[in-house]
Design a protein around this motif. Structure first.
Motif, PDB file in Angstrom:
ATOM      1  N   GLY A 138       0.837  -1.431   0.025  1.00 58.87           N
ATOM      2  CA  GLY A 138      -0.023  -0.117   0.012  1.00 58.87           C
ATOM      3  C   GLY A 138       1.194   1.599   0.088  1.00 58.87           C
ATOM      4  O   GLY A 138       0.762   2.196  -0.653  1.00 58.87           O
ATOM      5  N   LEU A 139       1.708   0.951   1.276  1.00 63.05           N
ATOM      6  CA  LEU A 139       2.347   2.895   1.046  1.00 63.05           C
ATOM      7  C   LEU A 139       3.571   2.858  -0.168  1.00 63.05           C
ATOM      8  O   LEU A 139       3.282   3.792  -0.801  1.00 63.05           O
ATOM      9  CB  LEU A 139       3.528   2.423   1.958  1.00 63.05           C
ATOM     10  N   PHE A 140       3.423   2.042  -1.277  1.00 63.25           N
ATOM     11  CA  PHE A 140       4.251   2.106  -2.393  1.00 63.25           C
ATOM     12  C   PHE A 140       3.272   1.994  -3.195  1.00 63.25           C
ATOM     13  O   PHE A 140       3.723   3.610  -3.917  1.00 63.25           O
ATOM     14  CB  PHE A 140       4.725  -0.044  -2.414  1.00 63.25           C
ATOM     15  N   LEU A 197       4.986  -3.377   4.528  1.00 66.86           N
ATOM     16  CA  LEU A 197       4.698  -2.351   3.688  1.00 66.86           C
ATOM     17  C   LEU A 197       3.076  -2.260   3.788  1.00 66.86           C
ATOM     18  O   LEU A 197       2.412  -0.976   3.026  1.00 66.86           O
ATOM     19  CB  LEU A 197       4.935  -2.421   1.936  1.00 66.86           C
ATOM     20  N   ASN A 198       2.334  -3.199   4.096  1.00 68.94           N
ATOM     21  CA  ASN A 198       1.310  -2.662   4.085  1.00 68.94           C
ATOM     22  C   ASN A 198       0.597  -1.033   5.336  1.00 68.94           C
ATOM     23  O   ASN A 198       0.657  -2.248   6.256  1.00 68.94           O
ATOM     24  CB  ASN A 198       0.204  -3.817   4.537  1.00 68.94           C
ATOM     25  N   LEU A 199      -0.413  -0.833   4.939  1.00 62.74           N
ATOM     26  CA  LEU A 199      -0.237   0.297   6.237  1.00 62.74           C
ATOM     27  C   LEU A 199      -1.464   0.132   6.688  1.00 62.74           C
ATOM     28  O   LEU A 199      -1.069   0.383   8.113  1.00 62.74           O
ATOM     29  CB  LEU A 199      -0.760   1.699   5.078  1.00 62.74           C
ATOM     30  N   GLY A 200      -2.116  -1.062   6.370  1.00 61.28           N
ATOM     31  CA  GLY A 200      -3.131  -1.444   7.490  1.00 61.28           C
ATOM     32  C   GLY A 200      -2.109  -2.189   9.106  1.00 61.28           C
ATOM     33  O   GLY A 200      -2.584  -1.629   9.608  1.00 61.28           O
ATOM     34  N   GLU A 201      -1.570  -2.920   7.875  1.00 60.19           N
ATOM     35  CA  GLU A 201      -1.023  -3.893   9.000  1.00 60.19           C
ATOM     36  C   GLU A 201       0.052  -2.903  10.123  1.00 60.19           C
ATOM     37  O   GLU A 201       0.002  -2.925  11.940  1.00 60.19           O
ATOM     38  CB  GLU A 201       0.421  -4.780   8.228  1.00 60.19           C
ATOM     39  N   ILE A 202       0.525  -2.046   8.729  1.00 62.50           N
ATOM     40  CA  ILE A 202       1.805  -0.993  10.001  1.00 62.50           C
ATOM     41  C   ILE A 202       0.885  -0.460  11.173  1.00 62.50           C
ATOM     42  O   ILE A 202       1.135   0.265  12.119  1.00 62.50           O
ATOM     43  CB  ILE A 202       2.135  -0.347   8.902  1.00 62.50           C
ATOM     44  N   GLY A 203      -0.659   0.075  10.859  1.00 58.50           N
ATOM     45  CA  GLY A 203      -1.628   0.701  11.470  1.00 58.50           C
ATOM     46  C   GLY A 203      -1.884  -0.130  12.829  1.00 58.50           C
ATOM     47  O   GLY A 203      -1.531   0.562  13.829  1.00 58.50           O
ATOM     48  N   ASP A 204      -2.411  -1.026  12.702  1.00 57.74           N
ATOM     49  CA  ASP A 204      -2.364  -2.247  13.945  1.00 57.74           C
ATOM     50  C   ASP A 204      -1.168  -2.690  14.844  1.00 57.74           C
ATOM     51  O   ASP A 204      -1.535  -2.498  16.364  1.00 57.74           O
ATOM     52  CB  ASP A 204      -3.010  -3.770  13.128  1.00 57.74           C
TER      53      ASP A 204
ATOM     54  N   ALA C  56       2.501  -0.622  -9.754  1.00 56.76           N
ATOM     55  CA  ALA C  56       3.385   1.079  -8.764  1.00 56.76           C
ATOM     56  C   ALA C  56       4.958   0.655  -9.227  1.00 56.76           C
ATOM     57  O   ALA C  56       4.616   2.141  -9.284  1.00 56.76           O
ATOM     58  CB  ALA C  56       3.114   0.191  -7.507  1.00 56.76           C
ATOM     59  N   ALA C  57       5.006  -0.402  -9.212  1.00 58.04           N
ATOM     60  CA  ALA C  57       6.231  -0.174 -10.102  1.00 58.04           C
ATOM     61  C   ALA C  57       6.530   0.414 -11.399  1.00 58.04           C
ATOM     62  O   ALA C  57       7.588   1.732 -11.696  1.00 58.04           O
ATOM     63  CB  ALA C  57       7.406  -0.988 -10.178  1.00 58.04           C
ATOM     64  N   GLN C  58       5.732   0.500 -11.670  1.00 57.72           N
ATOM     65  CA  GLN C  58       5.890   1.000 -13.651  1.00 57.72           C
ATOM     66  C   GLN C  58       5.243   2.859 -13.132  1.00 57.72           C
ATOM     67  O   GLN C  58       5.758   3.401 -13.913  1.00 57.72           O
ATOM     68  CB  GLN C  58       4.369   0.418 -14.291  1.00 57.72           C
ATOM     69  N   LEU C  59       4.331   2.910 -12.239  1.00 56.02           N
ATOM     70  CA  LEU C  59       3.902   4.471 -12.149  1.00 56.02           C
ATOM     71  C   LEU C  59       5.234   5.004 -11.748  1.00 56.02           C
ATOM     72  O   LEU C  59       4.896   5.968 -12.015  1.00 56.02           O
ATOM     73  CB  LEU C  59       2.322   4.065 -11.278  1.00 56.02           C
ATOM     74  N   LEU C  60       5.803   4.265 -10.006  1.00 58.09           N
ATOM     75  CA  LEU C  60       6.660   5.035  -9.461  1.00 58.09           C
ATOM     76  C   LEU C  60       7.968   5.453 -11.035  1.00 58.09           C
ATOM     77  O   LEU C  60       8.582   6.324 -11.005  1.00 58.09           O
ATOM     78  CB  LEU C  60       6.742   4.571  -8.353  1.00 58.09           C
ATOM     79  N   ILE C  61       8.452   3.726 -11.391  1.00 61.74           N
ATOM     80  CA  ILE C  61       9.509   4.207 -12.432  1.00 61.74           C
ATOM     81  C   ILE C  61       9.276   4.715 -13.806  1.00 61.74           C
ATOM     82  O   ILE C  61      10.376   5.821 -13.497  1.00 61.74           O
ATOM     83  CB  ILE C  61      10.669   3.017 -12.097  1.00 61.74           C
ATOM     84  N   TYR C  62       8.617   4.082 -13.903  1.00 60.88           N
ATOM     85  CA  TYR C  62       8.400   4.866 -15.540  1.00 60.88           C
ATOM     86  C   TYR C  62       7.669   6.145 -15.754  1.00 60.88           C
ATOM     87  O   TYR C  62       7.642   7.395 -16.490  1.00 60.88           O
ATOM     88  CB  TYR C  62       6.947   3.630 -16.603  1.00 60.88           C
ATOM     89  N   VAL C  63       6.188   5.744 -14.974  1.00 63.01           N
ATOM     90  CA  VAL C  63       5.678   7.059 -15.279  1.00 63.01           C
ATOM     91  C   VAL C  63       6.553   8.491 -14.563  1.00 63.01           C
ATOM     92  O   VAL C  63       6.671   9.603 -14.956  1.00 63.01           O
ATOM     93  CB  VAL C  63       3.936   7.161 -15.047  1.00 63.01           C
TER      94      VAL C  63
END
Lengths: 455, 80, 200
Positions: A138-140, A197-204, C56-63
């Motif tokens: 999620g964060l990513f 990286l899951n924001l929900g897990e991090i919050g929990d 997400a990688a496509q969005l972050l790196i490519y775009v």
């Protein structure tokens, strides 16, 4: 894109948002669509009103800081309808496009800014389980979506065919692109501590008292919070980093040529992304929807455990706490804007590349090494609070989501698809009988049910 | 890609082609037993495309500094 | 038509539209804009096919990364207010022929293969037995951990349970790519450094 993503996790939302008659009468596909629409309308309603409130707040705070009153007339004593009046005025204004501008890009640019900062809310959880898409990364995804905002600004600056816009756009692009690096690194520091990286897990994981917040997890996360906040302020192009719209030098920066609604789209985008970065800060460092008081947290988590009005109420409370934390962050950003003078563009870039990037890299390394040092030196995994893995397990056990999700996930092939998931992991880690890898192995085991929840 | 004479235009064409290849990799691995392989391949493709774009743009900038154009047909100094 | 196929159609159409517009449009910045549309819709397609990390990688790196670089380069190297590209008709015809040839090649190879048979063969080669399911844990969404493990050299989605041996992952390519990125970083900075042009 929103609808699609929302429909992936809709079954969880169905419990809350879809009315009973819909669940009874409609087929499953239509339930998805219905719940997604309801949720989308709620989110859109809340977050299109949010900038109005924030603009009002900004003007009031600015007024107070500068020893003025700020808006007082519209809507009673505190001028709280001022933003609405401004909004109506902006809608009525003529939508101008300069003749020299590239009209297609000029018209499209505000939408890109607005869309990318609002789309970030897809993966932002507002309370336990209250998230449109409980994505594992999620964060990513959130950082990725928010990085698209810079495009709208470049295009706006370039297509306006005005040198003020072009300068503003270029400054903005340089600033945002370079500040993304320390922002991502600082956001990764609590992720390293959490192992997810899951924001929900991090919050929990941060439930049960203020000592469990990642802010107080180790000294590196503590410093990282402040670095993150500075960087986040800069990446939302807020003063003292608002070089792109430096009124004294560049007229209005990249939005010099814009008027009416398109102009206000930029501002809605700016305030939405302010709220989004402060929301990330509140989840990553400040405990998200947890109060920080152990007793109240326990009460709330027992309330969440049921599947009734109580759990709904606890969810609403969580949203309130989360929003309050994020709003405090926004307030501090406003406060900073009206007290700190603007710095020059070369100073902005210098601060980022020469100071913030090395600092955040150092903090990142430190956050990785810290648990190892603790384990080797003290024989304990954390300084004073409960180990994270156990907290995760507790959060998962006590959580309401587990039961519903597990029930739904009893599809054939699910469980045995997962058993090899950790087989090789465990094997290889056991081979070297290092105590460090033992902790990691422990970690991965405790995190295992978390994977199930996020489905 | 073949109609453009501008170095950056050509680069955009290359990105498009790589992107199309990525779609194929992911889609075919999703509907066969390859599982995660296609995604990892396309991750590498994305990363390498980013690297390639960075170097190519650096070359283009350098070329622009020397020739004040980035028309690839003008880069014929080494022509035999 | 369910939701997935509806959105697939929408985003696939947008990706194709963007791709064609990149080729057809004459202004460089518009080309970049259409490229954003195309790549962004591709990312949406990745999300649809449960490759969330990749999307997400496509969005972050490519775009977010490569295209910003491209737009920067367009601005830095344009001599007029808007950079245009003129194309002669002969070139268009030649390029169209080339493109159609490639399209024909792809379509003919696509239709000429027995996909089910290939799938069976691949499954046999991978040591999988029994019912072949096209959905395994790797393609069910939430691919983050699997991808991370694979990049560290383990394959959690290729179970050790069935064959008794570990499948190798992608540790070596990962390391090579990271060194490669470092080299590219230094090289690009070296090439693009500000040089004083000699006045001749």
């Amino acid at each position: 894109m929103f609808l699609t993503l929302a429909s992936q996790s809709v079954p969880e939302l169905l419990d809350y948002f879809a009315p009973q008659w819909l669940q009874d009468t409609a087929s499953e596909g239509w339930q998805y669509v219905g719940a997604a629409l309801v949720h989308m309308a709620l989110l859109f309603g809340v977050f299109s009103l949010c900038p109005f409130f924030l603009i009002w707040l900004e003007r009031k705070v600015a007024g107070r800081i500068q020893d003025r009153l700020g808006p007082t007339r519209v809507g009673g004593r505190f001028g709280w309808l001022q933003s609405l009046a401004d909004g109506i005025k902006l809608i009525q204004k003529e939508d101008l496009c300069p003749p020299a501008a590239d009209s297609m890009l000029f018209n499209a640019a505000p939408y890109i800014v607005c869309m990318s900062s609002f789309a970030a809310f897809i993966v932002l959880p507002f309370s336990e389980g209250w998230v449109a898409v409980a994505a594992d990364c999620g964060l990513f995804i959130m950082l990725a979506i928010m990085s698209l905002e810079v495009f709208g600004i470049i295009l706006a600056g370039y297509s306006s065919a005005s040198k003020w816009s072009l300068f503003g756009g270029m400054r903005e692009a340089a600033q945002m692109v370079s500040y993304e690096i320390p922002m991502a690194i600082c956001a990764l520091i609590p992720v390293v501590a959490a192992g997810s990286l899951n924001l929900g897990e991090i919050g929990d994981m941060q439930s049960g008292g203020i000592q469990n917040w990642f802010l107080f997890h180790d000294p590196f996360t503590f410093i990282a919070f402040f670095v993150y906040f500075v960087v986040a302020t800069a990446s939302c192009k807020r003063a003292p980093f608002d070089l792109a719209e430096a009124e004294s030098e560049l007229v209005g920066g990249f939005h010099t040529e814009y008027s009416g609604m398109r102009w206000s789209f930029f501002f809605m985008g700016e305030y939405a992304s302010m709220f989004a970065v402060c929301g990330i800060a509140s989840i990553l460092f400040l405990g998200g929807w947890n109060t920080g008081l152990q007793g109240i947290d326990e009460i709330l988590s027992t309330m969440r455990a049921g599947d009734n009005a109580g759990s709904y109420l606890a969810g609403v409370l969580g949203v309130g706490i989360f929003a309050a934390k994020a709003a405090i962050g926004v307030f501090i950003q406003v406060w900073l804007r009206w007290t700190v003078p603007r710095i020059r563009i070369d100073q902005v870039i210098t601060v980022c590349l020469k100071y913030l990037v090395p600092i955040s890299c150092f903090l990142f390394l430190g956050a990785i090494v810290w648990p190892l040092i603790l384990h080797k030196g003290l024989g304990d995994r954390t300084t004073w609070n409960e180990p994270l893995g156990e907290r995760v397990a507790e959060a998962i056990e006590g959580g309401r989501t587990v039961t519903t999700v597990l029930e739904r996930d009893e599809r054939p092939g699910q469980s045995d698809a997962h058993s090899p998931d950790h087989g090789p992991d465990a094997d290889s880690k056991d081979e070297d009988e290092d105590s460090v890898s033992a902790t990691q192995f422990d970690h991965s085991l405790t995190l295992y049910p978390a994977e199930e929840v996020s489905r | 890609m073949a109609t453009k004479r501008n170095a950056i235009g050509i680069l955009m064409g290359v990105e498009l082609v790589l992107n199309g290849a990525n779609v194929n990799l992911v889609a075919f691995s999703h509907y066969t037993t390859l599982g995660i392989d296609g995604q990892i391949y396309s991750l590498f493709v994305i990363v390498l495309a980013a690297a390639e774009a960075a170097v190519a743009l650096a070359i283009a900038l350098n070329f622009y500094n020397n020739h004040l154009t980035i028309d690839v047909d003008r880069a014929n100094r080494l022509k035999g | 038509m369910n939701g997935d196929s509806l959105f697939f159609t929408l985003f696939a159409f947008m990706a194709c539209l963007g791709a064609v517009a990149v080729v057809v449009s004459q202004r460089m910045v518009r080309m970049a804009f259409w490229l954003i549309i195309s790549l962004g819709s591709t990312a949406a397609l990745f999300f649809l096919i449960d490759a969330d990390f990749l999307g997400a990688a496509q969005l972050l790196i490519y775009v977010g990364g490569t295209l910003v670089l491209l737009v920067f380069a367009v601005m830095l190297t344009s001599s007029g207010p808007y950079l245009n590209i003129e194309t002669s008709p002969g070139e268009i015809v030649m390029a169209a022929m080339l493109g159609l040839l490639f399209l024909f090649m792809v379509v003919s190879s696509q239709t000429g293969i027995d996909w089910n048979g290939t799938n069976q063969q691949m499954a046999a080669a991978n040591g999988m037995t029994g019912e072949i399911s096209t959905f395994d844990s790797g393609s069910e969404g939430n691919t983050l951990r699997t991808i991370g493990m694979s990049l560290l050299g383990l394959r959690p989605d290729r179970g050790a349970a069935e064959t008794g041996q570990l499948h190798t992952g992608y540790l070596l390519p990962f390391e090579i790519v990271s060194v490669h990125l470092l080299v590219v970083l230094i090289g690009a900075a070296y090439l693009a450094r500000a040089k004083r042009r000699r006045d001749t």
